[in-house]
Design an enzyme around this catalytic site. Structure first.
Site, PDB file in Angstrom:
ATOM      1  N   VAL A  10     -11.292  -6.848   1.108  1.00 17.92           N
ATOM      2  CA  VAL A  10     -10.880  -5.530   1.572  1.00 17.92           C
ATOM      3  C   VAL A  10      -9.805  -5.702   2.637  1.00 17.92           C
ATOM      4  O   VAL A  10      -9.952  -6.514   3.547  1.00 17.92           O
ATOM      5  CB  VAL A  10     -12.082  -4.763   2.164  1.00 17.92           C
ATOM      6  CG1 VAL A  10     -11.637  -3.425   2.745  1.00 17.92           C
ATOM      7  CG2 VAL A  10     -13.137  -4.544   1.095  1.00 17.92           C
ATOM      8  N   THR A  28       0.836  -1.195   0.000  1.00 11.78           N
ATOM      9  CA  THR A  28       0.000   0.000   0.000  1.00 11.78           C
ATOM     10  C   THR A  28       0.868   1.241   0.000  1.00 11.78           C
ATOM     11  O   THR A  28       1.845   1.296   0.746  1.00 11.78           O
ATOM     12  CB  THR A  28      -0.857   0.014   1.277  1.00 11.78           C
ATOM     13  OG1 THR A  28      -1.731  -1.098   1.261  1.00 11.78           O
ATOM     14  CG2 THR A  28      -1.650   1.305   1.399  1.00 11.78           C
ATOM     15  N   THR A  34       0.991  -0.407   6.083  1.00 15.37           N
ATOM     16  CA  THR A  34       1.085  -1.278   4.918  1.00 15.37           C
ATOM     17  C   THR A  34       1.440  -2.666   5.423  1.00 15.37           C
ATOM     18  O   THR A  34       2.092  -2.804   6.463  1.00 15.37           O
ATOM     19  CB  THR A  34       2.121  -0.753   3.893  1.00 15.37           C
ATOM     20  OG1 THR A  34       2.247  -1.698   2.821  1.00 15.37           O
ATOM     21  CG2 THR A  34       3.480  -0.544   4.529  1.00 15.37           C
TER      22      THR A  34
END
Lengths: 317, 317
Positions: B191, B162, B213
């Site tokens: 998700v 991320t 992340t």
């Protein structure tokens, strides 16, 4: 891996608390499970399934009010307080018991939170019962609302009565679960706090559990379920944790965001004490060894605390 | 409504920090914005758009690796640290800049978190640029992976990089944003933590900001971004907040859940100090008034802290 809370193995207490009066018969059933030595996870799932199944409740499961396009989209979550495992679904359609899908997902390490069509396919492929979740009554309510907003945008109705359930079992294990159809007239795909860890729910058997109902978009801004559990971990009792997490945050939002929606939280700690905080008139249910499933009402006392009243108990029936 | 952080109006500091080396040129651009007096929200959005636009980065935006069915599904979020307003999307498809959709949603009180088709329709109706986000290279990687798993279930690849960005501007305002294509080979609709408030991101201009992340399913179990900001609110500096939130939680998960995925967090506080904690080899970028955009590496020091190394700075180019 540890299970349960080793420090509490000798206690014989149990407890269950759930949001809104609609949870009364589910709370009674959860109390029977816990009183019979059943687990916290089974208790919260059974409680929520009972609310999901009832067509009379227009904010959860079957009979839940649809989004602005007339489609019922459901959110649910489950958390195991021993392992901290979580499962959640959001925007799931045509599934009879979203909470059971969420619980099933909590057994996975990855892919434990699924949304939209992907969530629905997981449920169908996994053999969960599929159903048309839009009742005639809910469709009529939606059509009336559409007529009422002809010529203007349909504002989301701010009724948003999530069922949230927390249980402590006789072995010291805790669980949390939630289920909702979300805001009536919501935008397609809208997700509230209910399936979001730390916002709509949190459970840690060594600290406590909390769950929320209200305007999800504001509850999320404060991660309120996590914040309450965290305060219990640091030694606050559940009522103190709720009061100190919720009321100052409501003021913070009013000051910094300019407005604040409805917010209600429930909590239970590892010795079975309960707590509630709310900025509206709120009802909740609880059961414990010396008390049959009962409904209470709560409201802010205006001085940073919460006042309570007994509404009725299961034995009144 | 208050804006910014009144206690800091006289400072002239600014700072930006972002996850992974891929954020270097975005961090340089964000630094220019902040140095020129621009806002924290504009800085984090610009940073993340730059990563989203680059087809070389296989975990964010265009060029992101697809789910197990070959479809790129993206998650993103935005939070304004002054008002605590949040916007998020999850499982959105064919949108060039999910972070800009998330930021747009943060202007709404209700319906600010949208998933799946509903999120995509909001973006299309709102005039956001739509695009086929699957590059030939990403399709080839997916096909190779499918062949590699013939006859067995495709396990999700645990790369999950991320981009998370945090900024403090000269007026004392903070913002956080994230964007990711999530786990490669994920289940449709999966998700992770990136769009989840308190898990993937949190920002409070009066306390600090954090972003995560790693394996979202484990980050969520600890609401780690919120927990780091909360510790800064109570007086911890960002490094202390990161170390004390992340390393004990990693041990807790290992003990109670039995395993733990990759977890890396970044943080910044209202005076522009930075913090990082990670249980893997991790890179991040930062820029501040006396330092051009630079890449650092971080790793756990094995004693509950984090060790750092400069990798390169933008001025090396």
């Amino acid at each position: 891996m540890e299970t349960g809370n080793p420090g509490l193995k000798d206690t014989r207490t149990w407890g269950v608390i759930a949001t809104w009066q609609m949870a009364l018969s589910g709370t009674a059933q959860a109390g029977e499970i816990l009183n019979g030595g059943g687990g916290a996870g089974d208790a919260v799932e059974a409680l929520i399934r009972q609310v999901e199944a009832c067509p009379e409740y227009t904010s959860v499961g079957y009979g839940g009010l649809p989004n602005r396009e007339g489609v019922v989209e459901l959110d649910a979550a489950y958390m195991d307080g021993d392992s901290l495992a979580q499962g959640a679904v959001a925007g799931i359609r045509q599934v009879r018991h979203p909470v059971s899908v969420a619980r099933s997902l909590s057994a996975r390490h990855a892919n434990s939170f699924l949304v939209g069509d992907g969530a629905g396919r997981y449920a169908r492929d996994g053999g969960f019962e599929m159903a048309d979740m839009l009742t005639d009554r809910a469709r009529n309510t939606w059509q009336d609302r559409l007529k009422g907003t002809e010529g203007g945008a349909a504002a989301p109705y701010d009724g948003h009565d999530t069922v949230g359930a927390l249980a402590l079992d006789g072995a010291g294990s805790m669980a949390a679960a939630t289920s909702t159809s979300g805001l009536f007239m919501k935008d397609p795909g809208r997700v509230g706090d209910s399936p979001l860890p730390g916002s709509g729910f949190y459970a840690d058997s060594q600290a406590g559990a909390a769950a929320a109902t209200g305007l999800g978009e504001d509850i999320m801004k404060g991660c309120l379920s996590y914040e309450i559990v965290r305060r219990m971990r640091e030694g606050a009792d559940p009522q103190e944790a709720c009061d100190r997490a919720v009321y100052p945050f409501v003021e913070t939002l009013r000051r910094r965001y300019g407005k604040v929606g409805e917010i209600s939280l429930i909590a239970i700690d590892p010795v079975g004490r309960f707590g509630v905080a709310t900025n509206v008139d709120f009802t909740f249910c609880l059961a414990e060894p010396d008390r049959p499933a009962s409904v209470f009402s709560a409201a802010p006392d205006g001085q940073g605390g919460t006042r309570f009243q007994t509404v009725r108990s299961d034995s009144d029936e």
